[in-house]
Each structure stands twice: as structure tokens, then as C-alpha cells.
Scaffold this motif. Structure first.
Motif, PDB file in Angstrom:
ATOM      1  N   LEU A  17       0.843  -1.193   0.000  1.00 10.10           N
ATOM      2  CA  LEU A  17       0.000   0.000   0.000  1.00 10.10           C
ATOM      3  C   LEU A  17       0.875   1.239   0.000  1.00 10.10           C
ATOM      4  CD1 LEU A  17      -2.695   1.487   0.470  1.00 10.10           C
ATOM      5  CD2 LEU A  17      -2.453   1.007   2.893  1.00 10.10           C
ATOM      6  N   VAL A  35      -3.948   7.568   3.838  1.00  8.21           N
ATOM      7  CA  VAL A  35      -3.729   6.124   3.958  1.00  8.21           C
ATOM      8  C   VAL A  35      -3.906   5.826   5.439  1.00  8.21           C
ATOM      9  CG1 VAL A  35      -1.952   4.321   3.914  1.00  8.21           C
ATOM     10  CG2 VAL A  35      -2.148   5.897   1.987  1.00  8.21           C
ATOM     11  N   LEU A  36      -5.010   5.158   5.792  1.00  6.92           N
ATOM     12  CA  LEU A  36      -5.344   4.965   7.206  1.00  6.92           C
ATOM     13  C   LEU A  36      -5.705   3.517   7.493  1.00  6.92           C
ATOM     14  CD1 LEU A  36      -5.987   6.414   9.951  1.00  6.92           C
ATOM     15  CD2 LEU A  36      -8.318   6.671   9.108  1.00  6.92           C
ATOM     16  N   LYS A  37      -5.057   2.953   8.522  1.00  7.69           N
ATOM     17  CA  LYS A  37      -5.375   1.580   8.912  1.00  7.69           C
ATOM     18  C   LYS A  37      -6.482   1.616   9.952  1.00  7.69           C
ATOM     19  CE  LYS A  37      -3.376  -2.763  10.478  1.00  7.69           C
ATOM     20  NZ  LYS A  37      -4.744  -3.174  10.828  1.00  7.69           N
ATOM     21  N   LEU A  38      -7.551   0.868   9.710  1.00  9.55           N
ATOM     22  CA  LEU A  38      -8.637   0.719  10.678  1.00  9.55           C
ATOM     23  C   LEU A  38      -8.490  -0.674  11.296  1.00  9.55           C
ATOM     24  CD1 LEU A  38     -11.432   2.122   8.352  1.00  9.55           C
ATOM     25  CD2 LEU A  38     -10.343   3.341  10.250  1.00  9.55           C
ATOM     26  N   ASP A  40      -9.945  -3.580  11.047  1.00 13.81           N
ATOM     27  CA  ASP A  40      -9.903  -4.725  10.131  1.00 13.81           C
ATOM     28  C   ASP A  40     -10.056  -4.279   8.671  1.00 13.81           C
ATOM     29  OD1 ASP A  40     -12.457  -3.813  10.209  1.00 13.81           O
ATOM     30  OD2 ASP A  40     -13.403  -5.781  10.385  1.00 13.81           O
ATOM     31  N   TYR A  42      -8.799  -0.915   5.558  1.00 18.85           N
ATOM     32  CA  TYR A  42      -7.992   0.269   5.224  1.00 18.85           C
ATOM     33  C   TYR A  42      -8.884   1.326   4.596  1.00 18.85           C
ATOM     34  CZ  TYR A  42      -3.725  -2.205   6.245  1.00 18.85           C
ATOM     35  OH  TYR A  42      -2.725  -2.872   6.900  1.00 18.85           O
ATOM     36  N   GLY A 120     -12.033  -3.713   2.827  1.00 14.59           N
ATOM     37  CA  GLY A 120     -12.212  -4.653   3.928  1.00 14.59           C
ATOM     38  C   GLY A 120     -13.225  -5.710   3.530  1.00 14.59           C
ATOM     39  N   TRP A 248      -3.026   0.221  -3.881  1.00 14.05           N
ATOM     40  CA  TRP A 248      -3.199  -0.905  -2.958  1.00 14.05           C
ATOM     41  C   TRP A 248      -3.144  -2.176  -3.772  1.00 14.05           C
ATOM     42  CZ3 TRP A 248      -6.704  -4.870  -3.024  1.00 14.05           C
ATOM     43  CH2 TRP A 248      -6.771  -5.674  -1.875  1.00 14.05           C
TER      44      TRP A 248
END
Ligand code: MN
Length: 249
Positions: A17, A35-38, A40, A42, A120, A248
Motif C-alpha cells: 500500500l 492512507v489509514l489503517k482501521l 480490520d 484500510y 475490507g 493498494w
């Protein structure tokens, strides 16, 4: 990184990513990306600001910031697809209101595009306002692409111009929906398979580099970071704009 370099290029990359924004042929970079990770998933986004002075970069920055805040606050792991869609719509609406409220004085008339991808549960949910784009590329082919909110797209829909004419049209920068000015958002849901590449881009890329060439670079078998760098390098000699990509894979 020194100040000059920071003004020229911003990047956040992992092998799978990668987001890069380059000032390209302009004085200032009015594009922003997220670019953000949540828990479970992105959340990815590209925004391309409009307006004089520094209003464009303020608007695009506000858009991605609001988007991130809404998801960090309200997204829950395992959230159903229809709720994700509602949340995306809400985030675009909130960004619109916030930009509009701040569009006073020198910032009057500021606005921004925003294309967002939630990745996701084996799918991508896309929300789009304006003429930044999301592409889903599989096995060397563009499977899906967002539809621009632009004058040129309307002319294309009415059969008044061809795709080739659209790419060179003198009014191709006129957008019909944006956050801050004239709200609208389209939602898409795309299933993902192993090997798929999701690309978000500002028009500094896709107005200057052909889709054939984009597909070629994306399908080279390299990782997301290398693909993003190659796309930027391809655009820089030809673009007259800022260039932003999020890849991605
Ligand atoms: Mn642009």
C-alpha cells in the motif's frame, strides 16, 4: 526531509500500500491523500483542491482530515457493507459542510474533489465526488472505474465528444460536483480478488498518462510501492498539474 523536499513530495508507503503526492508542474501542491489503517480494514483517499491563494490545499487537507476523523470515531470492526456506505456518505457530507463554512475571505469559493476507498471484507467500497478517480485493475485490464463529475463526462454521456477528444478538451478541468461548492457523491462496491490492484489518482496523473500506460505499469508484477513510484515518474515529464496516487495491491 528538508522543507524543500517536503514541499515537492509527500509519501507514505508499505510494500502492499503506497500513497505519493508530488507537486509536479505547479508552485504549490493542492492535492492531499489519506492512507489509514482501521481495525480490520484500510481507508484510502485522494483529494484535489480548488481555489486561489492556498485555499485549494486547505480544502483538500480538510477533506481527508474529516474523512479520517469520521472513520476513526465511528467505524467498528466487522461493520456491514450498507453501514460502511452510509459512513462514507456521511464523511463526504461532513467534509463538504466544513469546507463551505470555512470558505470566507481569501478562501471564498474553495472546494475539493474526494475519492475514497474503504477496503475490507474482500471488497472495496468507493465514494466519489469530482474528477479524481478510483480504478480496479485485474489481469492487465481495467475492470472498474469511477465516473467523473465533470462537464466533459456529461458531453461524453450525450455522445457529443469522443474519449480521445475528452482527454484534450479545453474545459476538461470543469467539475460539476465538489466538496465545498456543489455537493454530490456516488457510491460503488467492487469485489476484490487476489492480485487485484486498486488505484486512486488525481487528474494530474490520469489526464496526462494514458490508461493503456497506467495499466501497463500497474500490471508489471511489482509491489504497490514500486508501482506508485513508477506512475509518478511517468507523469512528471508530461503533467502540468500536481500528481497524486494511492496504490493498494
Ligand atoms: Mn489536479
Amino acid at each position: 526531509m528538508n522543507e524543500k523536499a517536503e514541499k515537492t513530495v509527500r509519501a507514505l508507503c508499505f510494500p502492499f500500500l503506497c500513497g505519493i503526492s508530488h507537486v509536479g508542474a505547479r508552485e504549490n501542491n493542492e492535492d492531499s491523500f489519506l492512507v489509514l489503517k482501521l481495525a480490520d480494514a484500510y481507508l484510502l483517499a485522494v483529494a484535489d483542491g480548488l481555489g486561489g491563494h492556498n485555499a485549494g490545499e486547505v480544502a483538500s487537507g480538510m477533506a481527508v482530515k474529516t474523512l479520517g476523523e469520521v472513520f476513526l470515531e465511528e467505524y467498528r470492526a466487522g461493520m456491514q457493507a450498507y453501514l460502511v456506505r452510509l459512513l462514507l456518505k456521511k464523511a463526504h457530507e461532513m467534509a463538504h459542510s466544513r469546507i463551505k463554512e470555512n470558505a470566507t475571505g481569501e478562501r471564498e469559493g474553495m472546494g475539493t474533489t474526494l475519492v475514497t476507498a474503504f477496503i475490507g471484507g474482500g471488497r472495496a467500497v468507493i465514494a466519489n465526488t469530482g474528477d479524481s478517480r478510483a480504478y480496479l485493475i485485474r489481469d492487465g485490464t481495467i475492470i472498474e472505474r469511477t465516473k467523473d463529475h465533470s462537464l466533459v463526462q456529461e458531453l461524453l454521456d450525450r455522445g457529443e465528444i469522443t474519449e480521445e477528444e475528452a482527454r484534450r478538451h479545453p474545459m476538461r478541468n470543469i467539475i460539476t460536483k465538489s466538496l465545498g461548492i456543489d455537493f454530490g457523491v456516488d457510491l460503488y462496491e467492487w469485489g476484490l480478488k487476489p492480485g487485484d490492484v486498486l488505484l486512486l489518482s488525481s487528474d494530474g496523473l490520469h489526464d496526462y498518462v494514458s490508461e493503456e500506460r497506467i495499466v501497463e505499469i500497474v500490471s508489471s508484477g511489482k509491489d504497490a510501492g514500486e508501482i506508485a513510484k513508477e506512475l509518478i515518474e511517468e507523469a512528471l515529464p508530461v503533467t502540468r498539474d500536481n500528481v497524486t496516487v494511492v496504490v493498494w495491491k
